[in-house]
Design an enzyme around this catalytic site. Sequence first.
Site, PDB file in Angstrom:
ATOM      1  N   GLU A  55       0.824  -1.205   0.000  1.00  0.00           N
ATOM      2  CA  GLU A  55       0.000   0.000   0.000  1.00  0.00           C
ATOM      3  C   GLU A  55       0.859   1.255   0.000  1.00  0.00           C
ATOM      4  O   GLU A  55       1.943   1.279   0.573  1.00  0.00           O
ATOM      5  CB  GLU A  55      -0.896   0.012   1.242  1.00  0.00           C
ATOM      6  CG  GLU A  55      -1.870  -1.139   1.227  1.00  0.00           C
ATOM      7  CD  GLU A  55      -2.842  -1.114   2.391  1.00  0.00           C
ATOM      8  OE1 GLU A  55      -3.906  -1.718   2.265  1.00  0.00           O
ATOM      9  OE2 GLU A  55      -2.544  -0.491   3.422  1.00  0.00           O
ATOM     10  N   CYS A 103       3.257   8.389   1.769  1.00  0.00           N
ATOM     11  CA  CYS A 103       3.796   7.408   2.699  1.00  0.00           C
ATOM     12  C   CYS A 103       4.103   6.136   1.907  1.00  0.00           C
ATOM     13  O   CYS A 103       3.212   5.525   1.315  1.00  0.00           O
ATOM     14  CB  CYS A 103       2.739   7.156   3.773  1.00  0.00           C
ATOM     15  SG  CYS A 103       3.257   6.007   5.032  1.00  0.00           S
ATOM     16  N   CYS A 121       6.319  -7.134   7.552  1.00  0.00           N
ATOM     17  CA  CYS A 121       7.432  -6.631   8.359  1.00  0.00           C
ATOM     18  C   CYS A 121       7.828  -7.705   9.361  1.00  0.00           C
ATOM     19  O   CYS A 121       6.972  -8.401   9.903  1.00  0.00           O
ATOM     20  CB  CYS A 121       7.027  -5.357   9.099  1.00  0.00           C
ATOM     21  SG  CYS A 121       8.404  -4.640  10.038  1.00  0.00           S
ATOM     22  N   CYS A 142       6.019  -5.540  15.977  1.00  0.00           N
ATOM     23  CA  CYS A 142       5.497  -4.601  16.975  1.00  0.00           C
ATOM     24  C   CYS A 142       4.020  -4.932  17.202  1.00  0.00           C
ATOM     25  O   CYS A 142       3.262  -5.104  16.236  1.00  0.00           O
ATOM     26  CB  CYS A 142       5.673  -3.164  16.503  1.00  0.00           C
ATOM     27  SG  CYS A 142       7.392  -2.825  16.053  1.00  0.00           S
ATOM     28  N   CYS A 164       0.883  -2.971  15.544  1.00  0.00           N
ATOM     29  CA  CYS A 164       0.973  -2.604  14.131  1.00  0.00           C
ATOM     30  C   CYS A 164       0.417  -3.710  13.234  1.00  0.00           C
ATOM     31  O   CYS A 164       0.823  -4.866  13.335  1.00  0.00           O
ATOM     32  CB  CYS A 164       2.439  -2.334  13.783  1.00  0.00           C
ATOM     33  SG  CYS A 164       2.728  -2.087  12.028  1.00  0.00           S
ATOM     34  N   CYS A 201      -1.463   5.313  10.322  1.00  0.00           N
ATOM     35  CA  CYS A 201      -0.201   4.687  10.732  1.00  0.00           C
ATOM     36  C   CYS A 201      -0.486   3.318  11.331  1.00  0.00           C
ATOM     37  O   CYS A 201      -1.354   3.176  12.180  1.00  0.00           O
ATOM     38  CB  CYS A 201       0.479   5.503  11.828  1.00  0.00           C
ATOM     39  SG  CYS A 201       0.979   7.114  11.310  1.00  0.00           S
TER      40      CYS A 201
HETATM   41  N1  SAH Z   1       8.856   0.408  10.453  1.00  0.00           N
HETATM   42  C1  SAH Z   1       9.022   1.805  10.633  1.00  0.00           C
HETATM   43  C2  SAH Z   1       8.157   2.635   9.729  1.00  0.00           C
HETATM   44  C3  SAH Z   1       6.736   2.179   9.498  1.00  0.00           C
HETATM   45  S1  SAH Z   1       5.635   2.302  10.875  1.00  0.00           S
HETATM   46  C4  SAH Z   1       8.805   2.191  12.075  1.00  0.00           C
HETATM   47  O1  SAH Z   1       8.294   1.388  12.842  1.00  0.00           O
HETATM   48  O2  SAH Z   1       9.195   3.304  12.428  1.00  0.00           O
HETATM   49  C5  SAH Z   1       5.344   4.066  10.973  1.00  0.00           C
HETATM   50  C6  SAH Z   1       4.937   4.552  12.363  1.00  0.00           C
HETATM   51  O3  SAH Z   1       3.613   4.124  12.703  1.00  0.00           O
HETATM   52  C7  SAH Z   1       5.846   4.042  13.462  1.00  0.00           C
HETATM   53  O4  SAH Z   1       6.200   5.085  14.332  1.00  0.00           O
HETATM   54  C8  SAH Z   1       4.957   3.034  14.145  1.00  0.00           C
HETATM   55  O5  SAH Z   1       5.346   2.773  15.449  1.00  0.00           O
HETATM   56  C9  SAH Z   1       3.608   3.672  14.030  1.00  0.00           C
HETATM   57  N2  SAH Z   1       2.502   2.746  14.246  1.00  0.00           N
HETATM   58  C10 SAH Z   1       2.479   1.421  14.021  1.00  0.00           C
HETATM   59  N3  SAH Z   1       1.274   0.909  14.336  1.00  0.00           N
HETATM   60  C11 SAH Z   1       0.513   1.941  14.754  1.00  0.00           C
HETATM   61  C12 SAH Z   1      -0.851   2.047  15.190  1.00  0.00           C
HETATM   62  N4  SAH Z   1      -1.652   0.996  15.227  1.00  0.00           N
HETATM   63  N5  SAH Z   1      -1.302   3.268  15.540  1.00  0.00           N
HETATM   64  C13 SAH Z   1      -0.506   4.357  15.472  1.00  0.00           C
HETATM   65  N6  SAH Z   1       0.777   4.307  15.052  1.00  0.00           N
HETATM   66  C14 SAH Z   1       1.286   3.115  14.705  1.00  0.00           C
HETATM   67 FE1  SF4 Z   2       7.350  -3.031  11.308  1.00  0.00          FE
HETATM   68 FE2  SF4 Z   2       5.052  -1.984  12.084  1.00  0.00          FE
HETATM   69 FE3  SF4 Z   2       7.037  -2.256  13.838  1.00  0.00          FE
HETATM   70 FE4  SF4 Z   2       7.235  -0.410  11.891  1.00  0.00          FE
HETATM   71  S1  SF4 Z   2       5.739  -0.464  13.551  1.00  0.00           S
HETATM   72  S2  SF4 Z   2       8.808  -1.902  12.527  1.00  0.00           S
HETATM   73  S3  SF4 Z   2       6.150  -1.495  10.214  1.00  0.00           S
HETATM   74  S4  SF4 Z   2       5.966  -3.946  12.816  1.00  0.00           S
END
Ligand code: SAH
Ligand code: SF4
Length: 351
Positions: free
Chosen positions: A98, A111, A118, A122, A125, A343
């Site tokens: 996406e 974005c 990934c 996390c 996410c 995000c």
């Molecule tokens: N992998 C990278 C970039 C992609 S995620 C990273 O983790 O930085 C982009 C941002 O969205 C990151 O700061 C991540 O922690 C945040 N993010 C992930 N899941 C989210 C959610 N459910 N709600 C709000 N922010 C989220």
């Molecule tokens: Fe990967 Fe999502 Fe963690 Fe960013 S926030 S490193 S996209 S698992």
Amino acid sequence: MSSPVSLLDFTFAGIGERLAVDGVNPRHARPLWGALHRELSVDVENRDDFPAPLRAWLADHFGHDVTLDRPEITATTASDDGLTRKLLLRLDDGAEIETVLMGYRGRTTVCLSTQVGCAMGCVFCATGQMGFTRHLRPGEIVAQVHHARRLLRSLGQNGPRNLVLMGMGEPLHNYDAVLRALDIISDTGGLNIGPGRISVSTVGLVPAIRRFTAERQPYQLAVSLHAATDEERSALLPINVRWPLEELLAACREHAATTGRRLFFGWTLIEGKNDTPSDARRVADLLAGLDAHVNLIPLNPTAGYAGRTTGLAAARTFQTVLRTAGLACTIRERRGIDVAAGCGQLRATVV
Ligand code: SAH
Ligand code: SF4
């Protein structure tokens, strides 16, 4: 025979080198580059305006050992307010990613995704919840910018003005392809998006941050922090077990000292987990002395995580504590939540 390489995987210098290897004058890279990255042409075979040696080279190689990435848009979803658009792209092996366009007062930030899925896991996410499929190639990252620019052109708009590598995937886990893509995207003879307008967001891969610093990469760096103690951070971001806060902050300070640039930190606000004024004070202590900007992101809902988002009042209090401590701090506007383009909501589903 090795698999064909996409023209979108090449830097400008790389095309010149490849032409030279095949006995073609490297100055013919210029018209090809302009067709690819200025016109955004997808047809490089039927070009009467190309010089004869370039046409001959394309006739020999295109479709054989050289091709062109053409991820297809399989769905476009616009949020109710029309300001956010999510593109679902299908890659040549059927994998889907996406790309999200966000309009702010006539300027568009895009974005970009850097991986299919990934590996970092996390917990909050959606991309992390789907697991890792594969890295994107440089051309597959560049093609996302092409699609965004084509869409904006069709609306009579310029841009994108800014890029954030905050879509699916961890950019620094796919370091070489991502940095090559950014080299291509920032080339002044092509897409020409300045490095200062490109932000690379990382979950905190310390050796890769160190490399990014040592190479003096000109892009902005954003580090996803989310917690101020190792215990809390490891519970949200498994990678913290491998590279805990002390090492992460040391790499951040090294980046700041070497580049003199402001660092950005992401903080996803989760109700009752990391959103109290005392959490904010611990963030301020952790970042003391750094030229830092903290982006607060109210948690967006995902299927695999039960945590709740922080209300605006608590977010504002958190922001005030950080500002009082001398840190720059903004609350990210919630965008595209109705179409799962916020995000951490990206997992290649059509809403
Ligand atoms: N992998 C990278 C970039 C992609 S995620 C990273 O983790 O930085 C982009 C941002 O969205 C990151 O700061 C991540 O922690 C945040 N993010 C992930 N899941 C989210 C959610 N459910 N709600 C709000 N922010 C989220
Ligand atoms: Fe990967 Fe999502 Fe963690 Fe960013 S926030 S490193 S996209 S698992």
